[in-house]
Design an enzyme around this catalytic site. Sequence first.
Site, short mmCIF file in Angstrom:
data_model
loop_
_atom_site.label_atom_id
_atom_site.label_comp_id
_atom_site.label_asym_id
_atom_site.label_seq_id
_atom_site.Cartn_x
_atom_site.Cartn_y
_atom_site.Cartn_z
N LYS C 81 -10.82 -9.26 -9.75
CA LYS C 81 -10.14 -8.25 -8.93
C LYS C 81 -10.04 -8.76 -7.49
CE LYS C 81 -10.34 -3.25 -7.92
NZ LYS C 81 -11.17 -2.03 -8.05
N SER C 156 -8.48 1.98 -9.39
CA SER C 156 -7.79 0.95 -8.66
C SER C 156 -7.71 -0.39 -9.37
CB SER C 156 -8.49 0.73 -7.31
OG SER C 156 -9.81 0.24 -7.52
N SER C 180 -12.93 3.44 -10.68
CA SER C 180 -11.93 2.37 -10.70
C SER C 180 -12.15 1.29 -11.75
CB SER C 180 -11.84 1.71 -9.32
OG SER C 180 -11.22 2.58 -8.41
#
Lengths: 99, 501, 505
Positions: C81, C156, C180
């Site tokens: 990420k 997210s 997330s």
Amino acid sequence: MPTISRDEVAHLARLARLAVTEQELDKFAGQLDIILQSVAQVTEVAGEDVPPTSHAVPLTNVFREDVVRPGLTQQQALSGAPAAEDGRFRVPRILGEEQ
Amino acid sequence: MTAAAELMDYDEVIAKFDPVLGLEVHVELSTNTKMFCGCPVTFGGEPNTQVCPTCLGLPGALPVVNEIGVASAIRIGLALNCEIAEWCRFARKNYFYPDMPKNFQTSQYDEPIAFNGYLDVELEDGTVVRVDIERAHMEEDTGKSLHVGGATGRIHGAEHSLLDYNRAGVPLIEIVTKPITGTGSRAPEVARAYVTALRDLLRALDVSDVRMDQGSLRCDANVSLMLKDATEFGTRTETKNVNSLRSVERAVRFEMTRQAAVLESGGTIRQETRHFDESTGSTSSGRAKETSEDYRYFPEPDLVPIAPSREWVAELRQTLPEMPWVRRKRIQQEWNLSDLELRDLLNLGAVDVIAATVDAGASPAEARAWWVSNLAQEANTRGVELGDLPITPKQVAEVIKMVAEGTLTNKMARSVVEGVLTGEGEPADVVEKRGLKVVSDDSALIAAVDEALAANPDILDKIRSGKVQAAGKVVGDVMRATKGQANAKRVQELVLERANA
Amino acid sequence: MSELTRLTAAELAAKIQAKEVSAVEVAQAHLDRIADVDPAVHAFLHVSTESALAQARAVDEDVAAGNVPASPLAGVPLALKDVVTMQGAPTTVGSKMLEGWQPPYDATITTKMLEAGIVILGKTNMDEFAMGSSTENSAYGPTHNPWDLNRIPGGSGGGSSAALAAFEAPLAIGTDTGGSIRQPAAVTGTVGVKPTYGGVSRYGLVAFSSSLDQAGPCARTVMDAALLHEVIGGHDPLDATSINETVPAVVQAVREGSLGDLRGLKIGVVKEFSGEGYEPGVMVSFNEAVEQLRALGAEIVEVSCPHFKYALSAYYLIAPSECSSNLARFDAMRYGIRVGDNGERSAEEVMSLTREAGFGAEVKRRIMIGTYALSSGYYDAYYGSAQKVRTLIKRDFEAAYEKVDVLVSPATPTTAFPIGERTDNPMAMYLADLCTIPASLAGHPAMSVPSKLSGIDGLPVGLQIMAPALQETRMYRVAAAYEVARNESDGGPLINRVPELEVAR
């Protein structure tokens, strides 16, 4: 009942260093109001006698030995700078004074 | 630029007003590393070479507390008779400023590590004033900005600025007094005496370089005036950049006379920061504090609370040195000084260095003689404090020892000290480099002694009749003849030896 | 599509050690897959082809030399990420503010993964500064859900979840502040684990909300997540909030769980996680999962957590407050973009113009909320009260865990919603995290594993399993047992039913 005015939004934007547009002022005033009204319910339940919690496992006294660790070189430190000069970060003129 | 300030006569100020002081002292700790990261704190490095992701505020970097920073804060708190918090936290003080990499300062807010203490401060005439300490808390220093362009090189009129973050994150202890009232005309003197006492204390604790000229000890002076019969404090100003002990006194005095003039003419004092100008001894208006700053403090979520165990606090209490004022009392007795003599030494800032010289093996009398005569003059010429001369008490003690052992004459010793002061190295190095060796070749000395004795037949008679002290004149003649290179003790021995031969 | 991309991380690692396939071939197969499908999915913001192949070569050299593998995941590719720093690649956090920024240091978890021989393929898309539940807030365009490209992949960490579901990587790293990791896992039919707060180092994670952020493993199977968990977990002296204990033995827990026996275990169903806002398709899938857990021998108990209803409110005060401070450093002075520096404007003006131009609407909104909630006069009512609500929620959990070993709930109230549906309604968007936030506030571990597809829209549903602090092993054991039973009754892993994606070339 609105809890947050357009002027207050403008004040918050100044505090947060956001050069918001007039349009955003209106948009944020409306949205912040809705959000803050809905989150205001936390005050309903948080009694005087309830202690605050900040972390899952309460830790205290997490210290580091006073021993030098290698850091960054000057070149690494300045590698992401929008502007640099003489080994320093170059920034626009500073108006205010140190607090 | 504000117009030159009107000032009120000082005696008049005192007749009408009572001054209230508040002193905030920032001390940079002389730890090995910064408060929240492992970067070195040494002074004067190339810009941005003592930085890492944490103190540069890079995205993703995290702080970890320096244990010695906390220990030093607790020791300072204990020395200031403070209570030590059982549990306290760091907080974030949020405000934007380019020399602050995260745009918040990691500091302590409503939970300082030390609070509610006092420091007894002795004025020149021996009066003791107790200054109450509000709190001593931990925080971090900012970076340094260099303002480029414009006429003055100062912040106003600069075209751009250059930032160096070597100093960002250096551990700071902020020591804040409670309002100091009731000092009347002596307020400026009290302010100076407080900062002096605090500096001596911090030096004895060995937690900081306490160099005001280099910024490792910084003082902000809050001053306000209230009418004699008033019940509430007046509006205060905060004077920054007060870079010497003398300036502390001058700044407070100046603010008193300035504020009194403003108030007297029907004006009001603006709550603001002011800047002290060393050259004129005056303060000038800075940033207004009309609206109180909204720092949006909240507990630093990247750090966990500090809960110093009572055992640790007790252990740290054991490490406290003899307090400077206690030591002074002891020294006065041990050195057999009158109050006046002690005060003279204190005024010279000589007590600590003399004591340290004695600790390093010198006799009190010798140590005093060196610092008070020779070195005090040197410090005066250089315009620095005695303790800031580039010679250590240990080095002075070494020189004294060499004289006592007879390897140096007093004259040579002065030359050695001069060499150390000019950076030629340790005393032994200077002796080597400057070729300072006592003449101890007896044959050369015997010739000189015989010559001197022959020139003083009357003295020779006196010595022979047992009046040994008469030898002094001959010894002096020999020393002159050998241009001070001889060992006086040996000369004395030889004079007696040859006279009775 | 190369069959290599369909394998699990555990299978890939075994084949690499057995020299059936090289780590370079595995890396290349995934790089090819990214080239094929990412134009449609947009899971990646940056692909590190050269460094990935170099890392794979190093693993192959190790294997050839007969060295002991660096870890059970040596040679396995991973999608990182873009909130985690790694030298040699940009870290943008999905924000224009950090466009092109190359961090001069590695996050602790990056270092641990590289030392473990994991091959990092690149950086994945995300909601800007991890603020969002759909990845629509990325400054670099939305990521598409491989199950239906018109729908969101969660947020997210939508880039990481989509990369797994699109077979672009068998492993991914996510970060979870309010859900997330778990919510994207739920809506993409993958596995996502939020460890106990402090269980995985945060050093090198661009902070959103410091007291909530936690990185965790994402994978297509429970075992793969456990293997990655053991690589990234553990104490880090660079993170003061890191817990100084050994990593829970989650791999062993998965082995035990996969035997399919949950007798003696008590599982609590939280009453409050149902009712209004919960899609029927989600509830059917969830209730079926509960029945399967009962069939595995677990005792099912209904529990009540009365303060959970305040969790969302508390979260939307704490997270914005902390982010308003954490994001203050993005000021155009030291790194990132600079806007409006014409030689005349002051630093203060340039800061404000840059922040206005560099942050997206959601980030600005949260900075404003946080600035308000922390400002003098409001602190006690907002941030202070919210921290007290955390205590109440923690007490609810404690009371529940006196009765049961783990708690279960749907991971998110709805399946993946269409892109654009909630962008103008922040409150509706925030509801996506309704079920995940309580464990975040308590700092407890929680994970999402795929349950059966929703009977309404045929989209994935996630089962959330929660456990007390540091009790990850309980959670993994239940997840592994459920995964086996679910796959048996559903004709194989759910992930096998992702529709074939059109290939770009």
